[in-house]
Design a protein around this motif. Sequence first.
Motif, PDB file in Angstrom:
ATOM      1  N   GLN A 139       0.785  -1.180  -0.136  1.00  0.00           N
ATOM      2  CA  GLN A 139      -0.069   0.002  -0.065  1.00  0.00           C
ATOM      3  C   GLN A 139       0.817   1.339  -0.040  1.00  0.00           C
ATOM      4  OE1 GLN A 139      -2.803   0.059   3.383  1.00  0.00           O
ATOM      5  NE2 GLN A 139      -4.085   1.811   2.398  1.00  0.00           N
ATOM      6  N   GLN A 140       2.029   1.353   0.727  1.00  0.00           N
ATOM      7  CA  GLN A 140       2.696   2.589   0.744  1.00  0.00           C
ATOM      8  C   GLN A 140       3.338   2.898  -0.480  1.00  0.00           C
ATOM      9  OE1 GLN A 140       2.698  -0.401   2.846  1.00  0.00           O
ATOM     10  NE2 GLN A 140       3.343   0.428   4.985  1.00  0.00           N
ATOM     11  N   VAL A 141       3.624   2.013  -1.252  1.00  0.00           N
ATOM     12  CA  VAL A 141       4.612   2.115  -2.659  1.00  0.00           C
ATOM     13  C   VAL A 141       3.602   1.903  -3.767  1.00  0.00           C
ATOM     14  CG1 VAL A 141       6.783   1.716  -3.639  1.00  0.00           C
ATOM     15  CG2 VAL A 141       6.529   1.663  -1.099  1.00  0.00           C
ATOM     16  N   GLU A 142       3.619   2.869  -4.597  1.00  0.00           N
ATOM     17  CA  GLU A 142       2.742   2.617  -5.867  1.00  0.00           C
ATOM     18  C   GLU A 142       3.790   2.433  -7.134  1.00  0.00           C
ATOM     19  OE1 GLU A 142      -0.582   4.659  -8.728  1.00  0.00           O
ATOM     20  OE2 GLU A 142      -0.046   5.590  -6.733  1.00  0.00           O
ATOM     21  N   GLU A 143       3.757   1.402  -7.746  1.00  0.00           N
ATOM     22  CA  GLU A 143       4.846   1.226  -8.778  1.00  0.00           C
ATOM     23  C   GLU A 143       4.382   2.160  -9.785  1.00  0.00           C
ATOM     24  OE1 GLU A 143       5.423  -0.171 -12.656  1.00  0.00           O
ATOM     25  OE2 GLU A 143       3.666  -0.970 -11.589  1.00  0.00           O
ATOM     26  N   ASP A 144       5.345   2.774 -10.741  1.00  0.00           N
ATOM     27  CA  ASP A 144       4.936   3.831 -11.809  1.00  0.00           C
ATOM     28  C   ASP A 144       5.737   3.374 -13.030  1.00  0.00           C
ATOM     29  OD1 ASP A 144       7.515   4.738 -11.263  1.00  0.00           O
ATOM     30  OD2 ASP A 144       6.656   6.260 -10.403  1.00  0.00           O
ATOM     31  N   GLY A 145       6.527   2.474 -13.037  1.00  0.00           N
ATOM     32  CA  GLY A 145       7.571   2.007 -14.094  1.00  0.00           C
ATOM     33  C   GLY A 145       8.525   2.806 -14.443  1.00  0.00           C
ATOM     34  N   GLU A 146       8.632   3.854 -13.932  1.00  0.00           N
ATOM     35  CA  GLU A 146       9.797   4.909 -14.157  1.00  0.00           C
ATOM     36  C   GLU A 146      10.836   5.107 -13.116  1.00  0.00           C
ATOM     37  OE1 GLU A 146      10.490   9.461 -15.342  1.00  0.00           O
ATOM     38  OE2 GLU A 146       8.499   8.701 -15.260  1.00  0.00           O
ATOM     39  N   VAL A 228       7.180   6.490  -0.048  1.00  0.00           N
ATOM     40  CA  VAL A 228       8.137   6.728  -1.136  1.00  0.00           C
ATOM     41  C   VAL A 228       8.015   8.024  -1.660  1.00  0.00           C
ATOM     42  CG1 VAL A 228       9.549   6.279  -3.540  1.00  0.00           C
ATOM     43  CG2 VAL A 228       8.775   4.402  -1.953  1.00  0.00           C
ATOM     44  N   ASP A 229       8.730   8.799  -1.770  1.00  0.00           N
ATOM     45  CA  ASP A 229       8.636  10.326  -2.191  1.00  0.00           C
ATOM     46  C   ASP A 229       8.957  10.606  -3.562  1.00  0.00           C
ATOM     47  OD1 ASP A 229       8.248  13.075  -2.363  1.00  0.00           O
ATOM     48  OD2 ASP A 229       9.402  13.719  -0.472  1.00  0.00           O
ATOM     49  N   LYS A 230       8.088  11.078  -4.482  1.00  0.00           N
ATOM     50  CA  LYS A 230       8.645  10.948  -5.776  1.00  0.00           C
ATOM     51  C   LYS A 230       8.276  12.590  -6.437  1.00  0.00           C
ATOM     52  CE  LYS A 230       5.846   7.686  -6.950  1.00  0.00           C
ATOM     53  NZ  LYS A 230       5.184   6.738  -7.940  1.00  0.00           N
ATOM     54  N   LYS A 249      16.329   4.465  -8.798  1.00  0.00           N
ATOM     55  CA  LYS A 249      15.384   3.740  -8.948  1.00  0.00           C
ATOM     56  C   LYS A 249      14.938   3.051  -7.861  1.00  0.00           C
ATOM     57  CE  LYS A 249      15.092   4.021 -13.664  1.00  0.00           C
ATOM     58  NZ  LYS A 249      14.090   4.588 -14.324  1.00  0.00           N
ATOM     59  N   VAL A 250      13.644   2.581  -7.390  1.00  0.00           N
ATOM     60  CA  VAL A 250      13.249   1.699  -6.344  1.00  0.00           C
ATOM     61  C   VAL A 250      12.648   0.474  -6.859  1.00  0.00           C
ATOM     62  CG1 VAL A 250      11.913   1.544  -4.430  1.00  0.00           C
ATOM     63  CG2 VAL A 250      13.126   4.002  -4.778  1.00  0.00           C
TER      64      VAL A 250
END
Length: 456
Positions: A139-146, A228-230, A249-250
């Motif tokens: 939940q805390q980390v949303e994958e964005d592919g970048e 994760v702060d993006k 990258k994460v």
Amino acid sequence: MDYDVLILGGGPAGYYCALECAKGGLKTALVEKQELGGTGLRWGCLPVKRMLDALRERQKAEKILFSRSSADVQEIYKGFLEEMQGIEIQLAERLSARGVEIFFGEGSFLTPHTYLVGERCIEAAHIVIATGTSPKGFQQVEEDGEYVITHKDAVSLEQLPKTMTIIGANVEGCEFAALFAALGVDVFLLEKENQILKGMDRDLVQPLLDQFEMQGVKIKVDTAVEAVDKTGSRPIVLLSDGSMIEAEKVLVTMGRKPNFPLGLDQAGVFHESQRIPVDSCCRTSNSHIYAVGDINGIGGMAHMAIQQGILAADNILGKRRELSSGIAVPSAIFTIPEIAGLGCQEQELLASRQRYKVGKYPFSHTWRGFTKGIQSGFVKVLFDQKNKLLGLWMAGDDVSEYIGLLHSVFRKGISLKDLEDSLAIHPSLLEAVWEAARNLEEREGVQDETTSYIML
């Protein structure tokens, strides 16, 4: 019926099921919504292992560790990506040679015997669901592919990053840490538990920890990821202890979710939130529909998925077969060095407070190890008080190659005398198994410091 068998999913389970069905004379079709090969052959274990093999051989030849300053490291990585793209072509050619018809696209069940792909409605007497799983993150980390990526993104990066944070020091996380560290990336490995590769004996993990230390891999355990702060130019991982880690990258390796095909209710297939339950023949609640591989929640390893795919095909062909018990399933971790084995771990025996015997022997002490100049790695065997083999584990280069065939021997209940009387080729590295059995020590079933560890 258009086909005798329709297989949903072109990963290892579906691929081998299709080949076996076609080999048995069944008119077979396979549907894949993305690329043939799935996680096992295209986007996960095979590409990582192929790259690690290439890097290890290169490092042996040059007697160096790669760094970002290596002139050709980027070209090596790009060459690997191009090579892996040929996997899908090979799979398609082999399926077509067997007469398997392949359809690409997203599909859905219309009835228990019909499946719609695009505008094509396919009717089949038997259907095999082999749709696998995909990364679920948390939940805390949303994958964005970048900035925040999954394993699929990690094996198809256009440019190698200079820094990478890997969330999850499980098998997948450690394998990717080994890969990117070998490529010269600065890796930070995070784990919320108090150890990496939780459940694995400390002595088996220690050679990997030594390698990580030599490569400069930073490891932080017993620490959860808060977010994760993006918002900036680079993602920043915020940790439960108040610290922060910044990297280009994460990579998230935190668990997987089932890829349920659409229309399961129309197919009359019962499913739970995380799997499709099956019987001992891999049949679902609808007897002509099978579910094999990760989607049924049994095992979660590619070699088990392959066997289930073949088992389902055999049952469709009228050769009744059932799943074997899950005892002593062989496993391997494809890091540098590798870890592989089957049966009990020593920490399990200690925790259960039973008496047992343990024997260890280094590969360097075998005569074949001497001729090959091997300096690390070992075998560990575990026996009960009646001298029945309980576990066999190895750490070292290429140890995954030795474990598979030992599975059938292990299942027959091999004894200490059987192992002592075995004829390992001399000189060979497998003599270390024989030597380990000849060097047993009694252990009390009391948990001590060898059962777990904390890396600060």
